[in-house]
Write a protein that holds these residues in place. Structure first.
Motif, PDB file in Angstrom:
ATOM      1  N   GLN A  56       0.850  -1.189   0.000  1.00 30.26           N
ATOM      2  CA  GLN A  56       0.000   0.000   0.000  1.00 30.26           C
ATOM      3  C   GLN A  56       0.884   1.236   0.000  1.00 30.26           C
ATOM      4  O   GLN A  56       1.753   1.374   0.849  1.00 30.26           O
ATOM      5  CB  GLN A  56      -0.860   0.026   1.270  1.00 30.26           C
ATOM      6  CG  GLN A  56      -1.927  -1.018   1.282  1.00 30.26           C
ATOM      7  CD  GLN A  56      -3.201  -0.545   0.595  1.00 30.26           C
ATOM      8  OE1 GLN A  56      -3.241   0.504  -0.032  1.00 30.26           O
ATOM      9  NE2 GLN A  56      -4.248  -1.321   0.722  1.00 30.26           N
TER      10      GLN A  56
ATOM     11  N   PHE B  32      -5.271   7.135   4.567  1.00 28.66           N
ATOM     12  CA  PHE B  32      -5.355   6.824   3.142  1.00 28.66           C
ATOM     13  C   PHE B  32      -5.308   5.309   2.938  1.00 28.66           C
ATOM     14  O   PHE B  32      -6.088   4.748   2.169  1.00 28.66           O
ATOM     15  CB  PHE B  32      -4.223   7.499   2.360  1.00 28.66           C
ATOM     16  CG  PHE B  32      -4.196   7.099   0.906  1.00 28.66           C
ATOM     17  CD1 PHE B  32      -5.130   7.593   0.016  1.00 28.66           C
ATOM     18  CD2 PHE B  32      -3.259   6.191   0.442  1.00 28.66           C
ATOM     19  CE1 PHE B  32      -5.129   7.204  -1.320  1.00 28.66           C
ATOM     20  CE2 PHE B  32      -3.240   5.794  -0.884  1.00 28.66           C
ATOM     21  CZ  PHE B  32      -4.172   6.310  -1.763  1.00 28.66           C
ATOM     22  N   ARG B  33      -4.392   4.657   3.637  1.00 28.82           N
ATOM     23  CA  ARG B  33      -4.272   3.201   3.482  1.00 28.82           C
ATOM     24  C   ARG B  33      -5.557   2.498   3.928  1.00 28.82           C
ATOM     25  O   ARG B  33      -6.003   1.544   3.307  1.00 28.82           O
ATOM     26  CB  ARG B  33      -3.066   2.676   4.271  1.00 28.82           C
ATOM     27  CG  ARG B  33      -1.747   2.921   3.550  1.00 28.82           C
ATOM     28  CD  ARG B  33      -0.616   2.163   4.200  1.00 28.82           C
ATOM     29  NE  ARG B  33      -0.278   2.733   5.489  1.00 28.82           N
ATOM     30  CZ  ARG B  33       0.671   3.646   5.674  1.00 28.82           C
ATOM     31  NH1 ARG B  33       1.370   4.077   4.647  1.00 28.82           N
ATOM     32  NH2 ARG B  33       0.933   4.118   6.868  1.00 28.82           N
ATOM     33  N   ARG B  36      -8.082   3.206   1.261  1.00 22.71           N
ATOM     34  CA  ARG B  36      -7.722   2.485   0.041  1.00 22.71           C
ATOM     35  C   ARG B  36      -8.088   1.002   0.155  1.00 22.71           C
ATOM     36  O   ARG B  36      -8.430   0.352  -0.823  1.00 22.71           O
ATOM     37  CB  ARG B  36      -6.222   2.656  -0.212  1.00 22.71           C
ATOM     38  CG  ARG B  36      -5.709   2.112  -1.517  1.00 22.71           C
ATOM     39  CD  ARG B  36      -6.205   2.908  -2.692  1.00 22.71           C
ATOM     40  NE  ARG B  36      -5.952   2.186  -3.939  1.00 22.71           N
ATOM     41  CZ  ARG B  36      -6.815   1.331  -4.486  1.00 22.71           C
ATOM     42  NH1 ARG B  36      -7.965   1.097  -3.928  1.00 22.71           N
ATOM     43  NH2 ARG B  36      -6.532   0.717  -5.620  1.00 22.71           N
ATOM     44  N   SER B  37      -7.982   0.473   1.376  1.00 23.81           N
ATOM     45  CA  SER B  37      -8.311  -0.936   1.582  1.00 23.81           C
ATOM     46  C   SER B  37      -9.814  -1.183   1.524  1.00 23.81           C
ATOM     47  O   SER B  37     -10.251  -2.298   1.254  1.00 23.81           O
ATOM     48  CB  SER B  37      -7.809  -1.411   2.951  1.00 23.81           C
ATOM     49  OG  SER B  37      -6.440  -1.226   3.061  1.00 23.81           O
ATOM     50  N   VAL B  42      -8.586   4.772  -6.179  1.00 21.44           N
ATOM     51  CA  VAL B  42      -7.610   5.614  -5.485  1.00 21.44           C
ATOM     52  C   VAL B  42      -8.219   6.990  -5.205  1.00 21.44           C
ATOM     53  O   VAL B  42      -8.093   7.532  -4.104  1.00 21.44           O
ATOM     54  CB  VAL B  42      -6.327   5.771  -6.336  1.00 21.44           C
ATOM     55  CG1 VAL B  42      -5.383   6.785  -5.724  1.00 21.44           C
ATOM     56  CG2 VAL B  42      -5.623   4.439  -6.485  1.00 21.44           C
ATOM     57  N   ALA B  45     -10.473   7.086  -2.325  1.00 28.35           N
ATOM     58  CA  ALA B  45      -9.725   7.033  -1.057  1.00 28.35           C
ATOM     59  C   ALA B  45      -9.129   8.401  -0.732  1.00 28.35           C
ATOM     60  O   ALA B  45      -9.102   8.826   0.434  1.00 28.35           O
ATOM     61  CB  ALA B  45      -8.628   5.976  -1.154  1.00 28.35           C
ATOM     62  N   GLU B  46      -8.666   9.094  -1.768  1.00 28.57           N
ATOM     63  CA  GLU B  46      -8.118  10.446  -1.543  1.00 28.57           C
ATOM     64  C   GLU B  46      -9.217  11.392  -1.053  1.00 28.57           C
ATOM     65  O   GLU B  46      -9.009  12.194  -0.141  1.00 28.57           O
ATOM     66  CB  GLU B  46      -7.497  10.975  -2.839  1.00 28.57           C
ATOM     67  CG  GLU B  46      -6.223  10.252  -3.246  1.00 28.57           C
ATOM     68  CD  GLU B  46      -5.769  10.565  -4.661  1.00 28.57           C
ATOM     69  OE1 GLU B  46      -4.708  10.066  -5.044  1.00 28.57           O
ATOM     70  OE2 GLU B  46      -6.481  11.285  -5.391  1.00 28.57           O
TER      71      GLU B  46
END
Lengths: 169, 184
Positions: A56, B32-33, B36-37, B42, B45-46
């Motif tokens: 990630q 973010f991670r 994102r998961s 992307v 997530a941002e």
């Protein structure tokens, strides 16, 4: 499959590595006998393994910049704009980065007092009317440039010096 | 001297902007991670990261001093991700796991490795509901403890243990089915 026992309740602490040595030994012995807990541990390990194999990345530089800009506007935008603003405040007011603003200082009405650059809001408003927003648009479009030296928050790792200055307004 | 997250949040609520900047530095990649998961693209997530910090700014005065900032911010994140996820799922039909549009990685080998891993992870977690997936990610990937998860979800640690147990059972059952399919 075994029925849930008190020892089964230690599962999450076991997975966290939080058990004392005697409790850990006891739970390890329990694992040999309890199909349900063994399955739970196996799944947990599998999920963690898959996450670790799934590299990630963090927030990209461009996204980071966009977020910072939006947050800056949120932070400063709520306060009524001052008549005289510093670089940070002006950039937030215009919706551009301080770096982009600094690059175009020769085109933007600013003045110096005590060695510090300041901007008059009224003069900026007139300037925007005069320029019909063209330069402002260019400035806003250029905010995605990666000139990180000037684009950190005042408290960011590169911006502490700036923070001291802006606090003295 | 290093300020705790909670001290920084109190300082920010009192008007110290630099305190917010430090919190942002500490949590931006982590959030973010997490996003994102849970989310497909992307950019979603941002957006989630931005929304989380926006809500932190707007809710600063509602922050209760002494309450775990981590619990608070992940609670906000979970709500933001849930909101964005709803919209995202409506807009994107994700039938194909070979869709790489959301994976923006420069290096080709890294790109391929990530797609393979993402597919395996997605395959493994596909039996879960979005909220179950989120809880599992917070537990297994973020390493949050049951007490923190209880704070975030507004339930008891006991309830979290039960939910995690069921989620893992569900995964084990799903995995068994996948394994059986693979053997045929």
């Amino acid at each position: 499959m075994n029925t849930t026992s008190k020892t089964c309740l230690l599962l999450e602490d076991y997975l966290d590595g939080q058990l004392s040595k005697p409790d850990k030994d006891s739970f390890t012995a329990h694992l040999a006998e309890c199909d349900a807990c063994r399955e739970q541990v196996r799944v947990s390990e599998k999920v963690r393994e898959l996450f670790n194999q799934h590299p990630q990345t963090g927030l990209s530089d461009d996204a980071d910049l966009r977020v910072r800009m939006a947050l800056r506007r949120e932070q400063y935008g709520k306060e009524p704009a001052k008549d005289v603003m510093n670089l940070e405040e002006t950039a937030a007011w215009l919706g551009v980065t301080p770096g982009a603003l600094a690059e175009r200082l020769d085109e933007i009405p600013a003045f110096e007092i005590g060695g510090r650059i300041r901007f008059s809001r009224k003069r900026l408003e007139k300037w925007i009317e005069m320029k019909d927003g063209d330069i402002l648009l260019q400035l806003q479009q250029s905010h995605l440039r990666k000139d990180n030296n000037l684009l950190q928050f005042p408290g960011g790792k590169h911006g502490k010096q700036q923070s001291g200055n802006s606090g003295a307004v | 001297m290093t300020f705790s997250d909670e001290e920084l949040m109190v300082m920010f609520a009192a008007g110290t902007m630099a305190a917010f900047d430090m919190l942002y530095e500490r949590y931006r990649h982590r959030l973010f991670r997490f996003a994102r998961s849970c989310l497909i693209s992307v950019s979603a997530a941002e957006d989630a990261v931005q929304d989380v910090f926006m809500r932190v700014i707007r809710s600063a005065t509602q922050y209760r001093p002494g309450y775990s900032f981590k619990s608070w911010v992940f609670q906000i994140a979970a709500n933001c991700i849930r909101d964005i996820g709803r919209v995202e799922r409506k807009m994107i039909c994700r039938n194909s796991h070979n869709d790489t549009s959301g994976l923006e990685i420069d290096d080709r080998s890294f790109h391929v490795r990530r797609i393979v891993a993402a597919n395996e992870l997605d395959q493994y977690l596909k039996v879960l509901e979005p909220d179950e997936r989120m809880l599992l990610i917070l537990r297994e990937y973020e390493g949050l403890k049951t007490e923190t998860l209880a704070d975030i979800t507004g339930t008891s640690p006991g309830n979290i243990r039960v939910r995690l147990h069921r989620i893992r059972q569900k995964l084990a059952a799903g995995r068994s089915a996948v394994d059986r399919e693979g053997e045929i």
